[in-house]
Write a protein that holds these residues in place. Structure first.
Motif, mmCIF file in Angstrom:
data_model
loop_
_atom_site.group_PDB
_atom_site.id
_atom_site.type_symbol
_atom_site.label_atom_id
_atom_site.label_comp_id
_atom_site.label_asym_id
_atom_site.label_seq_id
_atom_site.Cartn_x
_atom_site.Cartn_y
_atom_site.Cartn_z
ATOM 1 N N GLY A 40 38.354 53.609 38.583
ATOM 2 C CA GLY A 40 38.103 52.208 39.714
ATOM 3 C C GLY A 40 38.813 51.288 39.007
ATOM 4 N N TYR A 41 39.498 50.378 40.185
ATOM 5 C CA TYR A 41 39.897 49.221 39.695
ATOM 6 C C TYR A 41 39.271 48.142 39.857
ATOM 7 N N GLU A 42 39.078 47.055 38.722
ATOM 8 C CA GLU A 42 38.243 46.091 38.873
ATOM 9 C C GLU A 42 38.915 44.703 39.513
ATOM 10 N N TYR A 77 34.564 47.097 41.984
ATOM 11 C CA TYR A 77 35.626 48.006 41.653
ATOM 12 C C TYR A 77 35.872 48.659 43.037
#
Length: 285
Positions: A65-67, A73
């Protein structure tokens, strides 16, 4: 030569293609890694993947996941990430040539040896190497490997070529942000002359084998001593202090530089009672 190449393909210069193989030019140093141990039992500490409020989770339930904001995310699975990767091309096209001084040292990341892939490639390989040397230029291109596109440079090195992976502009901090508070005042010429003398005095050919990691050496000695002792007790040794004690700020920079270059020797004092030469005898008429 290593059995496995980091990259295999061809270097292209306009219509000329040179089959090559690329091998790492460096290796990891003799660093020592430690594990965390539960002292009462002597067992190694292991870690579990845990989600807050859920507890331990299975690896199959984990994705990336990319915050984008705090605790928010964008989730991506392995297939989506793989689809976004750059296709590994087998051609390194030299698209530009620059003078070596134009590439700041901060951009260099890791070197690789480039060798011709076969006997048929040796002539074109030698032509490119010698042409780069005569023009005093460095070739630039982008290398696609393992799903990532890297900016690289190519330059002569002895009888061969060295490829160096370069950092992109957004990976390098601007020096102005760190140096802006340094005053622009220039030191006196006498101080610079003394510092120059000291540099020249200590100038010698670079011999990498003469330098080694003293901290790693000390750890190896300590580990070997404990292994032979067969005990888990701590062994503390006094560290060698090469600094001669903690020193304060240099008060007299001129005196310190003179002492460093050996100019602090006292001047010779004249003799207290110098012997007088005997008076010349008068010649008889």
């Amino acid at each position: 030569m290593p059995a496995r190449a980091y990259w295999q393909g061809q270097i292209r210069l306009a219509l000329v293609s040179i089959p090559v193989e690329v091998y790492p030019a460096t290796r990891s140093g003799a660093a020592i890694s430690f594990h965390q141990i539960h002292e009462p039992s002597g067992k190694r500490i292991r870690y579990e993947k845990v989600a807050p409020g859920v507890g331990p989770v299975d690896r199959d339930e984990i994705i990336r996941g990319y915050e984008v904001s705090k605790d928010e995310y964008v989730l991506l699975d392995d297939e989506e990430i793989a689809a976004a990767q750059v296709e590994s091309r087998k051609t390194l096209e030299l698209v530009q040539f620059v003078e070596p001084s134009e590439i700041d040292v901060l951009y260099y990341e890791k070197p690789y040896f480039v060798v011709p892939a076969d006997d048929l490639a040796e002539e074109a390989y030698g032509v490119l190497r010698d042409a780069l040397r005569q023009t005093r230029r460095v070739g630039l291109g982008q290398l696609s490997v393992r799903g990532r596109e890297q900016l690289v440079s190519l330059k002569p090195c002895g009888r061969g070529l060295v490829l160096e992976v370069l950092r992109y502009a957004d990976e390098v901090h601007r020096a102005q942000g760190y140096f802006k508070d340094i005053p622009e005042t220039e030191p006196s010429e006498d101080l610079i002359a003394l510092a120059t003398t000291l540099i020249e005095k200590k100038t010698a050919p670079f011999k990498p084998a003469e330098f080694h990691d003293r901290y790693v050496d000390a750890l190896h000695r300590l580990i070997e001593k404990k292994r032979k002792a067969g005990t888990g007790k701590r062994i503390l040794e006094d560290a060698e202090d090469d600094s001669g004690g903690k020193g304060g700020n240099v008060i007299d920079l001129m005196a310190a530089l003179k002492k460093s270059v050996g100019e602090d020797k006292p001047a010779r004092k004249p003799a207290k009672n110098p012997a007088r030469k005997p008076a010349a005898r008068r010649k008889k008429a």
